[in-house]
Design a protein around this motif. Structure first.
Motif, mmCIF file in Angstrom:
data_model
loop_
_atom_site.group_PDB
_atom_site.id
_atom_site.type_symbol
_atom_site.label_atom_id
_atom_site.label_comp_id
_atom_site.label_asym_id
_atom_site.label_seq_id
_atom_site.Cartn_x
_atom_site.Cartn_y
_atom_site.Cartn_z
ATOM 1 N N TYR A 61 0.916 -1.137 -0.078
ATOM 2 C CA TYR A 61 0.001 -0.113 -0.166
ATOM 3 C C TYR A 61 0.926 1.341 -0.057
ATOM 4 C CZ TYR A 61 -3.699 -3.293 1.430
ATOM 5 O OH TYR A 61 -4.376 -4.341 1.595
ATOM 6 N N ASP A 62 0.406 2.205 -0.786
ATOM 7 C CA ASP A 62 1.049 3.607 -0.834
ATOM 8 C C ASP A 62 1.250 4.296 0.579
ATOM 9 O OD1 ASP A 62 2.247 5.871 -1.426
ATOM 10 O OD2 ASP A 62 1.243 6.032 -3.482
ATOM 11 N N ASP A 63 2.496 4.421 1.199
ATOM 12 C CA ASP A 63 2.689 5.014 2.280
ATOM 13 C C ASP A 63 2.515 6.635 2.201
ATOM 14 O OD1 ASP A 63 3.164 5.016 5.101
ATOM 15 O OD2 ASP A 63 5.412 5.405 4.843
ATOM 16 N N ARG A 64 2.535 6.999 1.105
ATOM 17 C CA ARG A 64 2.559 8.790 0.819
ATOM 18 C C ARG A 64 1.387 9.455 1.112
ATOM 19 N NH1 ARG A 64 4.618 8.773 -4.909
ATOM 20 N NH2 ARG A 64 3.083 7.019 -5.181
ATOM 21 N N ILE A 65 1.434 10.541 1.322
ATOM 22 C CA ILE A 65 0.025 11.330 1.575
ATOM 23 C C ILE A 65 -0.479 11.285 0.097
ATOM 24 C CG2 ILE A 65 -0.776 13.714 1.977
ATOM 25 C CD1 ILE A 65 1.434 14.270 4.067
ATOM 26 N N LEU A 66 -1.910 10.898 0.267
ATOM 27 C CA LEU A 66 -2.910 10.553 -0.845
ATOM 28 C C LEU A 66 -4.041 11.930 -0.839
ATOM 29 C CD1 LEU A 66 -3.282 6.848 -0.448
ATOM 30 C CD2 LEU A 66 -1.564 8.098 -1.855
ATOM 31 N N SER A 67 -4.363 12.058 -1.905
ATOM 32 C CA SER A 67 -5.429 13.052 -1.919
ATOM 33 C C SER A 67 -6.547 12.416 -2.741
ATOM 34 C CB SER A 67 -5.051 14.137 -3.086
ATOM 35 O OG SER A 67 -3.911 14.984 -2.428
ATOM 36 N N LEU A 68 -7.950 13.009 -2.224
ATOM 37 C CA LEU A 68 -9.322 12.560 -2.678
ATOM 38 C C LEU A 68 -9.934 13.859 -2.944
ATOM 39 C CD1 LEU A 68 -11.612 10.541 -2.902
ATOM 40 C CD2 LEU A 68 -11.840 10.870 -0.568
ATOM 41 N N GLU A 69 -10.441 13.735 -4.145
ATOM 42 C CA GLU A 69 -11.035 14.651 -4.675
ATOM 43 C C GLU A 69 -12.723 14.288 -4.419
ATOM 44 O OE1 GLU A 69 -10.566 17.819 -6.330
ATOM 45 O OE2 GLU A 69 -8.290 17.187 -6.481
ATOM 46 N N VAL A 70 -13.641 15.489 -3.691
ATOM 47 C CA VAL A 70 -14.959 15.354 -3.476
ATOM 48 C C VAL A 70 -15.627 16.054 -4.642
ATOM 49 C CG1 VAL A 70 -16.789 15.672 -1.710
ATOM 50 C CG2 VAL A 70 -14.365 14.911 -0.837
#
Length: 293
Positions: A61-70
């Motif tokens: 799994y990605d350990d970086r900060i991820l972004s979610l567009e609402v």
């Protein structure tokens, strides 16, 4: 020779088994070791790690900060003025075991689907408790913080930490935008009409004042002209009277010459007079009728 023939395949199998027991964790990732779908190990440090060949499965799994567009979300503030809001959240996976147990094999897409629902619910709840002016103002950091805090408590249940929440765009719905634009346009047109009316009223006052001033100036000038003309006529008559009083015969001669000059100008009508008419007295006289005193 026969011994070598048997040993070589065994060595190959041993090497392959040893290699399949080793896996590498990238510094940007975290890994879970699964055995028959059950988590048996969590590898969060980058480098080499080991598993049981052919039995264990490694999921990263990605350990970086991820972004979610609402996506666009319609909310109704407490003043019942509907708004369309776009937001985004930044998050990271903090507990791999809990994350796997919560979302299963769906992984990050499944987690983002759940986080999107949380974000929408929190956004509606927070923005629905304030007025539209608070939402549309530039100082809305407190609102974003409230949404983030609400999302943190819910997202922590499946191993995710919400780091930040931002409201990107807050607009009126398209139908409301059209109605608002029409209302603003009508308001501006009304203001323009009021300004035009006030300007015309002011122009009428200026024109009326100018006309009044013109009439007053012309009247005053005509009055002064009549006064001057009357004074001039009086002075002329006084001069004539004085001249007539000094020498009446010369005055009569002067008036006769003036009458001759006016009657004999070009364009005058023809006159039929008797030769012995008094009009020719000074023309017939050898002395012109002028006293020789």
């Amino acid at each position: 020779m026969k011994k070598t023939t048997f040993i070589l395949p065994i060595l190959v199998i041993a090497v392959v088994a040893a290699l399949s027991a080793v896996f590498i964790v990238d510094e940007r990732e975290k890994a879970l070791v699964l055995r028959f779908g059950r988590v048996v190990a969590v590898q969060e440090q980058p480098g080499l790690a080991f598993k049981v060949p052919l039995i264990d499965e490694v999921v990263t799994y990605d350990d970086r900060i991820l972004s979610l567009e609402v996506g666009p979300l319609e909310v109704t503030p407490e003043d019942d003025r509907r708004l369309v809001v776009d937001a985004f959240a930044r998050y990271r996976i903090t507990d791999l075991r809990q994350f796997r147990e919560a979302v299963g094999a769906s992984g990050i897409p499944g987690a983002e689907n759940r986080l999107d629902k949380i974000m929408r619910a929190q956004t509606r709840e927070v923005l629905g408790s304030v007025s539209s002016n608070d939402i549309l103002s530039s100082d809305r950091a407190a609102l974003m913080l409230r949404i983030r805090n609400g999302a943190i408590s819910e997202a922590s249940g499946f191993g995710i930490e919400v780091i930040d929440v931002r409201l990107k765009r807050t607009d009126l719905p398209q139908a409301n935008l059209d109605a608002t634009f029409a209302r603003m346009r009508a308001e501006r047109e009304r203001e323009a009409a009021d300004e035009i009316a006030r300007g015309e009223e002011a122009a009428q006052r200026v024109r009326a004042q100018a006309d009044r001033t013109e009439v007053e100036l012309v009247s005053e000038a005509e009055r002064e002209a009549e006064v001057i003309r009357g004074e001039a006529d009086a002075e002329r008559n006084a001069i004539f009277a004085e001249a007539y009083g000094r020498d009446p015969e010369f005055f009569e001669f002067y008036r006769s010459l003036t009458a001759y000059a006016r009657s004999m100008q070009d364009g005058n009508s023809s006159m039929v007079l008797s030769p012995d008419s008094e009009f020719f007295n000074y023309l017939k006289s050898s002395t012109g009728g002028v006293s020789t005193r």
